[in-house]
Design an enzyme around this catalytic site. Structure first.
Site, short mmCIF file in Angstrom:
data_model
loop_
_atom_site.label_atom_id
_atom_site.label_comp_id
_atom_site.label_asym_id
_atom_site.label_seq_id
_atom_site.Cartn_x
_atom_site.Cartn_y
_atom_site.Cartn_z
CE1 TYR A 142 3.89 -18.63 -16.19
CE2 TYR A 142 5.41 -19.37 -17.89
CZ TYR A 142 4.63 -18.37 -17.32
OH TYR A 142 4.60 -17.12 -17.90
CG ASP A 237 2.75 -26.30 -21.92
OD1 ASP A 237 3.45 -26.20 -22.94
OD2 ASP A 237 2.62 -25.39 -21.07
CE LYS A 265 10.32 -22.63 -22.52
NZ LYS A 265 10.82 -21.43 -21.91
N1 PMP Z 1 4.51 -23.57 -21.19
C1 PMP Z 1 5.64 -23.99 -20.62
C2 PMP Z 1 5.77 -25.42 -20.20
C3 PMP Z 1 6.70 -23.09 -20.45
O1 PMP Z 1 7.84 -23.53 -19.88
C4 PMP Z 1 6.57 -21.76 -20.87
C5 PMP Z 1 7.67 -20.74 -20.70
N2 PMP Z 1 8.74 -21.06 -19.96
C6 PMP Z 1 5.34 -21.37 -21.45
C7 PMP Z 1 4.35 -22.31 -21.60
C8 PMP Z 1 5.14 -19.97 -21.92
O2 PMP Z 1 5.88 -19.72 -23.05
P1 PMP Z 1 6.28 -18.20 -23.44
O3 PMP Z 1 7.17 -17.70 -22.38
O4 PMP Z 1 6.93 -18.35 -24.78
O5 PMP Z 1 5.00 -17.45 -23.54
#
Ligand code: PMP
Length: 427
Positions: A142, A237, A265
């Site tokens: 994701y 990511d 995060k």
């Molecule tokens: N990339 C990863 C690996 C994530 O775990 C997340 C959210 N859990 C996101 C992108 C998206 O981040 P956000 O919820 O702050 O938009």
């Protein structure tokens, strides 16, 4: 009726599903989501004054625990100067310097306000830089909810059983090639067919949105080789793994350098922050230096920078990740032992400050297919049993868990004692 039940009913009147982000609704595990009013260290307190040991940590940011005094003080000190100016501030330079120092693969970094923005901007940059349209992602990973990335995605998409979203035009989704995670041969095959059309590979270097699945040996190295061969941008990511699995992220653990990195995060200390950065020759294509457009009214917000920088300074202390990792080890090894003693087929995974829990006969889970075969019903029962015992886990079998520096050995032992009872009830 509990206050959480009352509030959940009230929330559903004007908020779709009663929540502002889908996984919070407990759809994956059933029941009523807990409404929280306060956090302190390793604990959360709900609207009914129940106390929980928290292993969600706001889905990752709270690596120091809730209400850490260094972070709260930094925000307080910034507060009286105003909430934001939409103009450059000195603390943005401090933040950029700090991030580039911690992650040497970043020559330059741009701040945004969420992980979604970071990954969306990074793939636009990769497309603009390579002048190619296609991108590669992996099933079960994701990367936020931008259109190109909502194809066979993990996290809430898996929890709701809808890995691809309506509303994403087919004409856009066709540029997203989805391959099998941890299977470098699938990548080599796709590149042999159309590698010269692929702008980027985006990957969670430790997958944390299909439970927690570390890379198999050679997978990340293989991605690096393929990208070098075809002139494709490699994007790690690290929204979840950055400053979580180690100070320098998964790229430092596995010693593979991506071209671009996305962050979120922990970097915001709990406030809305994301970032993307990498090689200068690529980052120079971003506006105003280059033609690839990207912008944000609230980007680099001073309160958010203050929180994030205080967090990064705290986690940079020597020994921080050794201590954190030791706590995760205590937790996961302990859970495995307790499950075995109760005859429950169960295994765990862990990298630095994150972990995964799997209800399966398998010794280790290394693929999306295997994670999908785990017993989700049993997880739901385990989740609710633990909740009743005062342990708050992620309300989905497809999410990673997080330990913070505020968790004590006593907290972990209390968690294991709770798990012993819950596993016994699952027999
Ligand atoms: N990339 C990863 C690996 C994530 O775990 C997340 C959210 N859990 C996101 C992108 C998206 O981040 P956000 O919820 O702050 O938009």
């Amino acid at each position: 009726m509990s206050r959480s039940e009352e509030l959940f009913q009230a929330a559903q009147v004007h908020i779709p599903g009663g929540v502002n982000s889908p996984v919070r609704a407990f759809k994956g595990v059933g029941g009523t989501p807990v409404f929280f009013k306060r956090g302190e260290g390793a604990y959360l307190f709900d609207e009914d004054d129940n106390k929980y040991i928290d292993y969600v940590g706001s889905w990752g940011p709270m690596i120091l625990g809730h209400c850490n005094s260094a972070v709260i003080d930094a925000v307080r000190n910034s507060l009286d100067n105003g909430l934001g100016f939409g103009a450059p501030t000195e603390i943005e330079i401090e933040m950029a310097n700090k991030v580039c120092e911690i992650m040497p693969s970043l020559d330059m970094v741009r701040m945004v306000s969420s992980g979604t923005e970071a990954t969306m901007s990074a793939i636009r940059l990769a497309r603009g830089y390579t002048k190619r349209d296609k991108i590669v992602k992996f099933e079960g990973c994701y990367h936020g909810h931008s259109d190109s990335l909502l194809v066979k995605a993990g996290s809430g998409m898996l929890t709701l059983g809808e890995p691809s979203s309506p509303g994403v035009p087919a004409s856009l989704a066709e540029h997203t090639i989805t391959l099998t995670h941890n299977d470098i041969e699938s990548v080599r095959k796709a590149f042999a067919e159309m590698g010269d059309q692929i702008a980027c590979i985006i990957v969670e270097p430790v997958a944390g949105n299909m439970n927690c699945i570390p890379p198999v040996p050679g997978f990340l190295e293989g991605l690096r080789e393929v990208c070098d061969e075809y002139g494709t941008v490699l994007i790690f990511d690290e929204v979840m793994t950055g400053f979580r699995v180690a100070l320098g992220g998964a790229q430092s653990v596995y010693n593979v350098q991506p071209d671009l990195t996305t962050l979120g995060k922990v970097i915001g200390g709990g406030l809305p922050v994301g970032a993307f950065g990498g090689k200068k020759e690529i980052m120079e294509h971003i506006a105003p230096l280059g033609a690839v457009y990207q912008a944000g009214t609230l980007s680099g917000n001073p309160l958010a920078m203050a929180a994030g920088l205080a967090m990064l300074n705290a986690v940079s202390e020597p020994g921080f990740y050794e201590q954190l990792g030791a706590k995760v080890e205590l937790l996961t090894e302990g859970l495995q032992a307790v499950a075995m003693a109760n005859g429950i087929p169960f295994t765990t995974s862990r990298v630095g400050g994150m972990f995964g829990l799997f209800f399966t006969e398998q010794e280790k889970v290394t693929s999306f297919a295997e994670t999908m075969k785990c017993d989700a019903d049993r997880f739901s029962k385990f989740f609710h049993g633990m909740l009743e015992q005062g342990v708050y886990l992620a309300p989905s079998a497809f999410e990673a868990g997080f330990v913070s520096a505020a968790h004590t050995q006593d907290d972990i032992e209390a968690t294991l004692a709770a798990a012993d009872q819950v596993f016994a009830s699952l027999k």
